[in-house]
Write a protein that holds these residues in place. Structure first.
Motif, PDB file in Angstrom:
ATOM      1  N   VAL A   1       0.548  -1.350  -0.358  1.00 60.25           N
ATOM      2  CA  VAL A   1       0.052  -0.201  -0.186  1.00 60.25           C
ATOM      3  C   VAL A   1       0.858   1.116  -0.110  1.00 60.25           C
ATOM      4  CG1 VAL A   1      -0.162   0.137   2.436  1.00 60.25           C
ATOM      5  CG2 VAL A   1      -1.607   1.014   0.897  1.00 60.25           C
ATOM      6  N   ASN A   2       0.701   2.361  -0.599  1.00 55.37           N
ATOM      7  CA  ASN A   2       1.270   3.081  -0.387  1.00 55.37           C
ATOM      8  C   ASN A   2       0.567   4.563  -0.246  1.00 55.37           C
ATOM      9  OD1 ASN A   2       2.173   5.752  -1.342  1.00 55.37           O
ATOM     10  ND2 ASN A   2       2.786   5.302  -3.918  1.00 55.37           N
ATOM     11  N   LEU A   3       0.186   5.243   0.647  1.00 56.81           N
ATOM     12  CA  LEU A   3      -0.755   5.705   1.370  1.00 56.81           C
ATOM     13  C   LEU A   3      -0.742   7.872   0.355  1.00 56.81           C
ATOM     14  CD1 LEU A   3      -1.066   5.370   5.185  1.00 56.81           C
ATOM     15  CD2 LEU A   3      -2.064   4.316   3.678  1.00 56.81           C
ATOM     16  N   ASP A   4       0.082   7.375  -0.296  1.00 58.25           N
ATOM     17  CA  ASP A   4       0.465   8.663  -1.369  1.00 58.25           C
ATOM     18  C   ASP A   4       0.219   8.726  -2.095  1.00 58.25           C
ATOM     19  OD1 ASP A   4       1.053  10.717   0.550  1.00 58.25           O
ATOM     20  OD2 ASP A   4       2.287   9.501   0.744  1.00 58.25           O
ATOM     21  N   GLY A   5      -0.969   7.968  -3.112  1.00 53.65           N
ATOM     22  CA  GLY A   5      -1.144   7.054  -4.169  1.00 53.65           C
ATOM     23  C   GLY A   5      -1.375   8.220  -5.066  1.00 53.65           C
ATOM     24  N   THR A   6      -2.199   7.298  -5.801  1.00 51.72           N
ATOM     25  CA  THR A   6      -3.554   8.282  -7.106  1.00 51.72           C
ATOM     26  C   THR A   6      -4.457   7.114  -7.316  1.00 51.72           C
ATOM     27  OG1 THR A   6      -2.467   6.840  -8.573  1.00 51.72           O
ATOM     28  CG2 THR A   6      -0.794   8.663  -8.172  1.00 51.72           C
ATOM     29  N   GLY A   7      -4.522   6.220  -6.625  1.00 51.43           N
ATOM     30  CA  GLY A   7      -5.487   5.247  -6.539  1.00 51.43           C
ATOM     31  C   GLY A   7      -6.083   3.777  -7.248  1.00 51.43           C
ATOM     32  N   ARG A   8      -4.046   3.780  -7.775  1.00 52.14           N
ATOM     33  CA  ARG A   8      -4.074   2.341  -8.540  1.00 52.14           C
ATOM     34  C   ARG A   8      -4.348   1.658  -7.902  1.00 52.14           C
ATOM     35  NH1 ARG A   8      -0.782  -1.068  -8.285  1.00 52.14           N
ATOM     36  NH2 ARG A   8       0.806   0.801  -7.377  1.00 52.14           N
ATOM     37  N   SER A   9      -4.801   0.331  -8.293  1.00 48.04           N
ATOM     38  CA  SER A   9      -5.416  -0.929  -7.474  1.00 48.04           C
ATOM     39  C   SER A   9      -4.858  -2.379  -8.220  1.00 48.04           C
ATOM     40  CB  SER A   9      -6.271  -0.891  -6.952  1.00 48.04           C
ATOM     41  OG  SER A   9      -7.158  -0.783  -8.312  1.00 48.04           O
ATOM     42  N   ASN A  10      -3.735  -2.917  -8.171  1.00 46.24           N
ATOM     43  CA  ASN A  10      -4.104  -4.861  -8.436  1.00 46.24           C
ATOM     44  C   ASN A  10      -4.090  -5.537  -7.900  1.00 46.24           C
ATOM     45  OD1 ASN A  10      -3.131  -6.703 -10.371  1.00 46.24           O
ATOM     46  ND2 ASN A  10      -0.717  -6.550  -9.661  1.00 46.24           N
ATOM     47  N   ILE A  11      -5.800  -5.686  -7.648  1.00 46.72           N
ATOM     48  CA  ILE A  11      -6.393  -6.588  -6.594  1.00 46.72           C
ATOM     49  C   ILE A  11      -6.772  -8.178  -7.359  1.00 46.72           C
ATOM     50  CG2 ILE A  11      -7.971  -7.383  -5.068  1.00 46.72           C
ATOM     51  CD1 ILE A  11      -6.844  -4.480  -4.381  1.00 46.72           C
ATOM     52  N   ALA A  12      -6.099  -9.697  -6.423  1.00 45.15           N
ATOM     53  CA  ALA A  12      -6.846 -10.588  -6.904  1.00 45.15           C
ATOM     54  C   ALA A  12      -6.235 -11.665  -6.051  1.00 45.15           C
ATOM     55  CB  ALA A  12      -5.604 -11.310  -7.480  1.00 45.15           C
ATOM     56  N   THR A  13      -7.885 -11.484  -5.052  1.00 43.29           N
ATOM     57  CA  THR A  13      -8.442 -11.937  -3.578  1.00 43.29           C
ATOM     58  C   THR A  13      -8.708 -13.752  -4.160  1.00 43.29           C
ATOM     59  OG1 THR A  13     -10.627 -11.407  -3.501  1.00 43.29           O
ATOM     60  CG2 THR A  13      -8.679 -10.746  -1.951  1.00 43.29           C
ATOM     61  N   GLY A  14      -9.564 -13.362  -5.298  1.00 41.92           N
ATOM     62  CA  GLY A  14     -10.084 -15.008  -5.997  1.00 41.92           C
ATOM     63  C   GLY A  14     -11.707 -15.086  -5.206  1.00 41.92           C
ATOM     64  N   ILE A  15     -12.009 -13.612  -5.421  1.00 41.86           N
ATOM     65  CA  ILE A  15     -12.842 -13.568  -4.254  1.00 41.86           C
ATOM     66  C   ILE A  15     -13.888 -12.250  -5.166  1.00 41.86           C
ATOM     67  CG2 ILE A  15     -15.037 -12.908  -2.309  1.00 41.86           C
ATOM     68  CD1 ILE A  15     -12.509 -13.855  -1.158  1.00 41.86           C
ATOM     69  N   GLY A  16     -14.406 -12.339  -6.490  1.00 42.00           N
ATOM     70  CA  GLY A  16     -14.424 -10.951  -7.497  1.00 42.00           C
ATOM     71  C   GLY A  16     -15.732  -9.803  -6.462  1.00 42.00           C
ATOM     72  N   PHE A  17     -16.328 -10.210  -5.961  1.00 39.11           N
ATOM     73  CA  PHE A  17     -17.144  -8.758  -5.211  1.00 39.11           C
ATOM     74  C   PHE A  17     -15.859  -8.151  -3.957  1.00 39.11           C
ATOM     75  CE2 PHE A  17     -19.517  -7.186  -1.661  1.00 39.11           C
ATOM     76  CZ  PHE A  17     -20.471  -5.851  -2.806  1.00 39.11           C
ATOM     77  N   LEU A  18     -15.042  -8.687  -3.343  1.00 38.53           N
ATOM     78  CA  LEU A  18     -13.636  -8.207  -2.796  1.00 38.53           C
ATOM     79  C   LEU A  18     -12.998  -7.752  -3.291  1.00 38.53           C
ATOM     80  CD1 LEU A  18     -12.646  -7.889   0.064  1.00 38.53           C
ATOM     81  CD2 LEU A  18     -11.984 -10.411   0.061  1.00 38.53           C
ATOM     82  N   ASP A  19     -12.196  -8.146  -4.700  1.00 43.14           N
ATOM     83  CA  ASP A  19     -11.652  -7.443  -5.377  1.00 43.14           C
ATOM     84  C   ASP A  19     -12.292  -6.430  -5.505  1.00 43.14           C
ATOM     85  OD1 ASP A  19      -9.623  -9.825  -6.081  1.00 43.14           O
ATOM     86  OD2 ASP A  19     -10.565 -10.163  -7.597  1.00 43.14           O
ATOM     87  N   HIS A  20     -14.085  -6.238  -6.452  1.00 44.10           N
ATOM     88  CA  HIS A  20     -14.331  -4.844  -6.432  1.00 44.10           C
ATOM     89  C   HIS A  20     -13.935  -3.662  -5.663  1.00 44.10           C
ATOM     90  CE1 HIS A  20     -17.684  -2.415  -8.360  1.00 44.10           C
ATOM     91  NE2 HIS A  20     -18.627  -2.630  -7.520  1.00 44.10           N
ATOM     92  N   MET A  21     -14.269  -4.340  -4.302  1.00 40.24           N
ATOM     93  CA  MET A  21     -14.643  -3.363  -2.810  1.00 40.24           C
ATOM     94  C   MET A  21     -13.181  -2.538  -2.340  1.00 40.24           C
ATOM     95  SD  MET A  21     -17.801  -2.962  -2.186  1.00 40.24           S
ATOM     96  CE  MET A  21     -18.257  -3.161  -3.825  1.00 40.24           C
ATOM     97  N   LEU A  22     -12.569  -3.625  -2.852  1.00 40.89           N
ATOM     98  CA  LEU A  22     -10.698  -3.313  -2.306  1.00 40.89           C
ATOM     99  C   LEU A  22     -10.355  -2.233  -4.036  1.00 40.89           C
ATOM    100  CD1 LEU A  22      -9.320  -5.778  -0.974  1.00 40.89           C
ATOM    101  CD2 LEU A  22     -10.651  -4.531  -0.131  1.00 40.89           C
ATOM    102  N   ASP A  23     -10.839  -2.250  -5.172  1.00 42.28           N
ATOM    103  CA  ASP A  23     -10.941  -1.831  -5.580  1.00 42.28           C
ATOM    104  C   ASP A  23     -11.277  -0.083  -5.949  1.00 42.28           C
ATOM    105  OD1 ASP A  23      -9.156  -3.066  -8.042  1.00 42.28           O
ATOM    106  OD2 ASP A  23     -10.931  -3.491  -8.752  1.00 42.28           O
ATOM    107  N   LEU A  24     -12.596   0.484  -5.367  1.00 37.11           N
ATOM    108  CA  LEU A  24     -13.523   1.145  -4.707  1.00 37.11           C
ATOM    109  C   LEU A  24     -12.257   2.067  -3.463  1.00 37.11           C
ATOM    110  CD1 LEU A  24     -16.716   0.011  -4.748  1.00 37.11           C
ATOM    111  CD2 LEU A  24     -15.936   1.764  -6.382  1.00 37.11           C
ATOM    112  N   LEU A  25     -12.007   0.765  -2.978  1.00 38.77           N
ATOM    113  CA  LEU A  25     -10.943   2.008  -1.809  1.00 38.77           C
ATOM    114  C   LEU A  25      -9.873   2.386  -2.542  1.00 38.77           C
ATOM    115  CD1 LEU A  25     -10.607   1.318   1.814  1.00 38.77           C
ATOM    116  CD2 LEU A  25      -9.099  -0.153   1.326  1.00 38.77           C
TER     117      LEU A  25
END
Length: 195
Positions: A19-43
């Motif tokens: 995690v980079n708290l001073d980022g731009t909102g870029r994400s690369n999420i792969a939890t194996g759980i589609g809905f959780l991936d979606h929520m973490l992308d939003l986060l």
């Protein structure tokens, strides 16, 4: 840059988080759980954190271990990235609408982890995702990030919208709470001198 990486391996999950708290909102999420991936992308997007999450979990059993352990690892990375918390705004709150749902999220980067979660779902699943795992993820994240966190959905009907308002609300509150307050002049925002 305030950033950190955590690796966490148990008999149930193998997780890598950056995690980079001073980022731009870029994400690369792969939890194996589609809905959780979606929520973490939003986060990531709404907090403007750069976030990489890779979870290999025992999904053949269910999604619980992967969701909870993801919250643990992300919370640990968040706390590590904050360091001594010098100059942070510390407190933040928001009312976050998502269509018919409205959720209030209040956060204190206190070092005293606590969660109040007053959100209910009328259904047990969003797609294949167990709605009870929303609270499990928030609990794991708050405890390991060292946050006092209050999440309360004031009203809403659609479970997807309710969950999304919780995660987006967390994102927007964290975005404000971790922001550097120039008037703090690098001080820890506490009369005790530490958080």
């Amino acid at each position: 840059m305030r950033s950190a990486s955590i690796s966490r391996k148990t008999a149930e999950t193998d997780i890598a988080v950056s995690v980079n708290l001073d980022g731009t909102g870029r994400s690369n999420i792969a939890t194996g759980i589609g809905f959780l991936d979606h929520m973490l992308d939003l986060l990531a997007r709404h907090a403007l954190f750069d976030l990489d999450v890779k979870v290999d979990g025992d999904l053949h059993i269910d999604q619980h271990h992967s969701a909870e352990d993801c919250g643990i690892a992300l919370g640990q990375a968040f706390a590590k990235a904050l360091g001594d918390k010098r100059g942070v705004t510390r407190y933040a709150d928001i009312h976050l609408p998502m269509d018919e749902a409205l959720t209030r999220v209040c956060v204190d980067i206190s070092g005293r982890p606590f969660l109040v979660f007053r959100t209910t779902f009328r259904v047990e699943k969003i797609g294949t995702f167990d709605t009870e795992l929303v609270r499990e993820w928030f609990q794991a994240f708050a405890m390991n990030a060292g946050l006092t966190l209050h999440v309360e959905t004031l009203y809403g009907d659609n479970a997807h919208h309710i969950a999304e308002s919780c995660y987006k609300g967390l994102a927007r509150a964290l975005r404000k709470a971790v922001a550097i307050d120039p008037r703090e002049e690098g001080r820890v925002p506490s009369t005790k001198g530490s958080l």
